[in-house]
Design a protein around this motif. Structure first.
Motif, mmCIF file in Angstrom:
data_model
loop_
_atom_site.group_PDB
_atom_site.id
_atom_site.type_symbol
_atom_site.label_atom_id
_atom_site.label_comp_id
_atom_site.label_asym_id
_atom_site.label_seq_id
_atom_site.Cartn_x
_atom_site.Cartn_y
_atom_site.Cartn_z
ATOM 1 N N MET A 124 -2.252 -1.391 13.545
ATOM 2 C CA MET A 124 -2.058 0.036 13.756
ATOM 3 C C MET A 124 -1.462 0.744 12.541
ATOM 4 S SD MET A 124 -3.403 0.587 16.568
ATOM 5 C CE MET A 124 -2.912 2.299 16.656
ATOM 6 N N LEU A 125 -0.506 0.129 11.868
ATOM 7 C CA LEU A 125 0.122 0.788 10.738
ATOM 8 C C LEU A 125 -0.865 1.021 9.603
ATOM 9 C CD1 LEU A 125 3.606 -0.987 10.586
ATOM 10 C CD2 LEU A 125 3.102 1.347 11.319
ATOM 11 N N ALA A 168 -4.040 2.005 -2.901
ATOM 12 C CA ALA A 168 -3.368 1.909 -1.610
ATOM 13 C C ALA A 168 -4.375 1.780 -0.483
ATOM 14 C CB ALA A 168 -2.485 3.137 -1.395
ATOM 15 N N LYS A 169 -5.421 2.637 -0.520
ATOM 16 C CA LYS A 169 -6.438 2.600 0.532
ATOM 17 C C LYS A 169 -7.164 1.257 0.542
ATOM 18 C CE LYS A 169 -8.968 6.350 0.955
ATOM 19 N NZ LYS A 169 -9.759 7.539 0.583
ATOM 20 N N ASP A 215 -5.448 6.977 7.841
ATOM 21 C CA ASP A 215 -5.717 8.310 8.406
ATOM 22 C C ASP A 215 -4.990 9.410 7.626
ATOM 23 O OD1 ASP A 215 -7.300 7.231 10.339
ATOM 24 O OD2 ASP A 215 -5.728 7.185 11.893
ATOM 25 N N ARG A 216 -3.856 9.016 6.974
ATOM 26 C CA ARG A 216 -3.103 10.005 6.188
ATOM 27 C C ARG A 216 -3.812 10.336 4.878
ATOM 28 N NH1 ARG A 216 2.734 7.831 5.298
ATOM 29 N NH2 ARG A 216 2.926 9.876 4.271
ATOM 30 N N TYR A 217 -4.701 9.472 4.445
ATOM 31 C CA TYR A 217 -5.408 9.673 3.189
ATOM 32 C C TYR A 217 -6.915 9.534 3.412
ATOM 33 C CZ TYR A 217 -0.733 8.886 1.287
ATOM 34 O OH TYR A 217 0.612 8.965 1.012
ATOM 35 N N PRO A 218 -7.521 10.520 4.089
ATOM 36 C CA PRO A 218 -8.968 10.427 4.404
ATOM 37 C C PRO A 218 -9.817 10.479 3.146
ATOM 38 C CG PRO A 218 -8.068 12.614 4.939
ATOM 39 C CD PRO A 218 -6.903 11.766 4.554
ATOM 40 N N GLY A 237 0.819 -1.211 0.000
ATOM 41 C CA GLY A 237 0.000 0.000 0.000
ATOM 42 C C GLY A 237 0.850 1.256 0.000
ATOM 43 N N ALA A 238 1.939 1.246 0.776
ATOM 44 C CA ALA A 238 2.829 2.410 0.829
ATOM 45 C C ALA A 238 3.478 2.665 -0.527
ATOM 46 C CB ALA A 238 3.891 2.193 1.894
#
Length: 394
Positions: free
Chosen positions: A384-385, A369-370, A391-394, A357-358
């Motif tokens: 968690m990761l 990625a999402k 959360d970085r890509y809402p 995804g990264a």
């Protein structure tokens, strides 16, 4: 003590093959070829453990020969057959098998068929010698046969033919090319002109086999095979005798401890002398990559991670670490290639998917990625990761 230099213990009869056993009849060391040629007359003293022994229970018309490999056993039995077929037998009314094959082949076949034979018994050779219908030998899926084929290809420098006989069955052409480059660059293989199997055996687990050879009448060479889904494939080669195989776990442990403690000089002292002894070891190439990464030579590290993958296509650690290294360098295209390849083999591995995804995000493919991170959370809601990345890509 590992034998790393030319050997001098030649057979005291032919002076060519390795003299690896003591002959009480000649009171000297001899090789197994010469041993076979002498013991097939069944006149060796009973004190010799290699003396041929008749089956006193009548379960076989052929003697038993202690052998260090299937190759040696087949050689001994064939030599015995060569004169046995002309010898009168009481069970055949004092006719020889050769004579009975002409006079009453059906009876001979019924008689031969009343016995049980080991899997490696050369029945087709016997039938051919008797002039009876036979098939071509089909026992081609055993470690000794593959070892011979592999080394025959090596001697003709047919490097492209080798990989199909190994554990490396991935269809990635880059890995195939790299395997060929590594193997063709091994000096010892380039020098092989002759080989002889000294010992071969299958471990009790049934999935590991060892073929120990002498090459060029001088040097030890060992080939390790794995049984993968019922097929024997070459896993590793050792530039020495089988003791190298049993020593490598301690080598790996020492390397892991030194590298884990950041002791690069200590790790190099372990690595440098052993790389020639384990010329196609994926594990040593992986540790070598970790060493180069530790001393900040990233170009060399990337090469060795890929080498480790080429020598073992299913080796998880170098494939994952190489992808992570590309990701840390913001080389998202190469990272994507690495993690896509890993994801095909490990579709439910959340660590692989997270890095996949990264890499996708780094290439601007945000929706993909999402979707990848959401897949992780469906499998592991507490990951968690994956949550942080979403959360970085809402």
């Amino acid at each position: 003590m590992l034998r790393l230099f030319p050997k001098s213990n030649r057979c005291r009869i032919c002076h060519s093959e390795s003299g690896n056993r003591e002959c009480p009849s000649r009171n000297k060391s001899i090789g197994w070829h010469c041993c076979n040629e002498m013991r097939v007359d069944l006149k060796c003293p009973s004190s010799c453990s290699y003396a041929g022994t008749r089956d006193k229970e009548g379960k076989s018309p052929f003697p038993a020969f202690k052998s260090e490999s299937t190759t040696e056993f087949v050689h001994a039995i064939k030599l015995y057959m060569d004169f046995w077929i002309h010898h009168p037998l009481a069970a055949l009314d004092d006719n020889s098998p050769a004579a009975m094959a002409k006079e009453d082949p059906s009876r001979l076949m019924d008689w031969l068929g009343s016995f049980r034979y080991p899997a490696s018994f050369p029945m087709n050779y016997l039938l051919q010698k008797l002039g009876m219908p036979h098939q071509k030998d089909s026992d081609t899926d055993n470690p000794e046969y593959i070892a011979k084929n592999y080394l025959e290809a090596v001697m003709t420098h047919d490097w492209q033919a080798l990989r199909s006989m190994t554990i490396n069955q991935d269809d990635d052409n880059d890995l195939a090319i790299r395997y060929q480059e590594i193997i063709s660059a091994i000096p010892a293989l380039n020098r092989i002109k002759h080989y002889e199997i000294i010992h071969a055996g299958i471990a009790d687990d049934g999935i590991t086999a060892l073929v120990y050879l002498e090459v060029n009448h001088k040097y030890d060479w060992t080939m390790i095979f794995s049984n993968i889904k019922g097929r024997w494939l070459l896993r590793q080669q050792l530039a020495g005798n089988p003791s190298l195989f049993y020593a490598q776990n301690d080598v790996h442990k020492s390397l892991a401890e030194a590298l884990g403690a950041g002791k690069d000089e200590e790790a190099w002292q372990v690595l440098e002398p052993r790389l020639p002894l384990y010329p196609d070891s994926a594990d040593l190439r992986y540790y070598l990559a970790l060493y180069w990464q530790l001393v900040k030579q990233m170009d060399k590290a990337r090469v060795e991670y890929f080498n480790a993958m080429a020598l073992d296509n299913d080796f998880y650690a170098p494939a994952f670490t190489l992808g992570a290294l590309y990701l840390s360098e913001n080389n998202c295209e190469e990272a994507l290639h690495s993690f896509e390849r890993l994801a095909l083999k490990h579709p439910d591995d959340s660590n692989i998917l997270n890095n996949l995804g990264a890499a996708l995000a780094g290439l601007g493919r945000i929706d993909e990625a999402k979707a990848t991170w959401q897949k992780i959370l469906q499998m592991e809601p507490s990951h968690m990761l994956a949550k942080k990345n979403l959360d970085r890509y809402p």
